[in-house]
Design a protein around this motif. Structure first.
Motif, PDB file in Angstrom:
ATOM      1  N   TYR A  49       0.851  -1.185   0.000  1.00  0.00           N
ATOM      2  CA  TYR A  49       0.000   0.000   0.000  1.00  0.00           C
ATOM      3  C   TYR A  49       0.885   1.233   0.000  1.00  0.00           C
TER       4      TYR A  49
ATOM      5  N   TYR B 220      -3.029   0.485  -3.738  1.00  0.00           N
ATOM      6  CA  TYR B 220      -2.809  -0.898  -3.316  1.00  0.00           C
ATOM      7  C   TYR B 220      -2.270  -1.691  -4.505  1.00  0.00           C
TER       8      TYR B 220
ATOM      9  N   LEU C 134      -8.344   1.094   3.886  1.00  0.00           N
ATOM     10  CA  LEU C 134      -6.965   0.695   4.160  1.00  0.00           C
ATOM     11  C   LEU C 134      -6.940  -0.274   5.340  1.00  0.00           C
TER      12      LEU C 134
END
Length: 165
Positions: free
Chosen positions: A116, A158, A143
């Protein structure tokens, strides 16, 4: 020009701080200081000991780019500190691409499946770069709970590293 990419340890802190703060403050006017980024003074304990790493790109001994991985979960990491000096950006040298590939290889070798990152909406070139590299935008509320948020970030991405090959 030959590009040499290697892991960085605490002995590179001053060079990294110089590289990163110059880009953040002078080029993009991001109101961030070294006090906001204490990790740059403790690379080994912040990045390496938990299972991540920090890499630098060098040309003729000069640090011209960086990328870091914070491992924040068993199989997940966050990309941090991705910077390339202005005069070394672009497709000719492809430094950002090479740095990202080193990080993705490290993830694949170390069982980290998910990566991420957070960025700032003014960094349009960075956003295009991540999208070209198969990153998908993700909403902040989606997230992972343990993702290490940076206050300035307002756009998140991501990548499943196993789908990039």
């Amino acid at each position: 020009m030959e590009i040499h990419i290697q892991p960085l340890n605490n002995s590179y802190s001053d060079q990294l701080i110089d590289l990163i703060l110059t880009i953040q403050q002078k080029e993009f006017n991001v109101p961030i200081t070294i006090e906001d980024q204490p990790d740059l003074k403790k690379i080994e304990s912040f990045y390496m000991e938990p299972g991540g790493n920090f890499w630098g790109a060098f040309i003729n001994g000069e640090l011209v780019g960086s990328i870091a991985l914070v491992k924040f979960d068993e199989r997940a990491g966050a990309i941090r500190k991705m910077f390339v000096k202005k005069e070394f950006r672009g497709k000719e040298l492809n430094i950002a691409q090479k740095l990202l590939e080193v990080l993705i290889s490290f993830c694949q070798e170390n069982g980290i499946d998910s990566v991420y990152l957070g960025t700032v909406s003014i960094l349009k070139a960075a956003m295009r770069f991540y999208e070209r590299n198969h990153f998908s935008q993700v909403e902040k509320e989606n997230l992972p709970a343990r993702f290490p948020l940076m206050s300035a970030d307002n756009i998140f991405y991501y990548l499943n590293v196993n789908q990039t090959v």
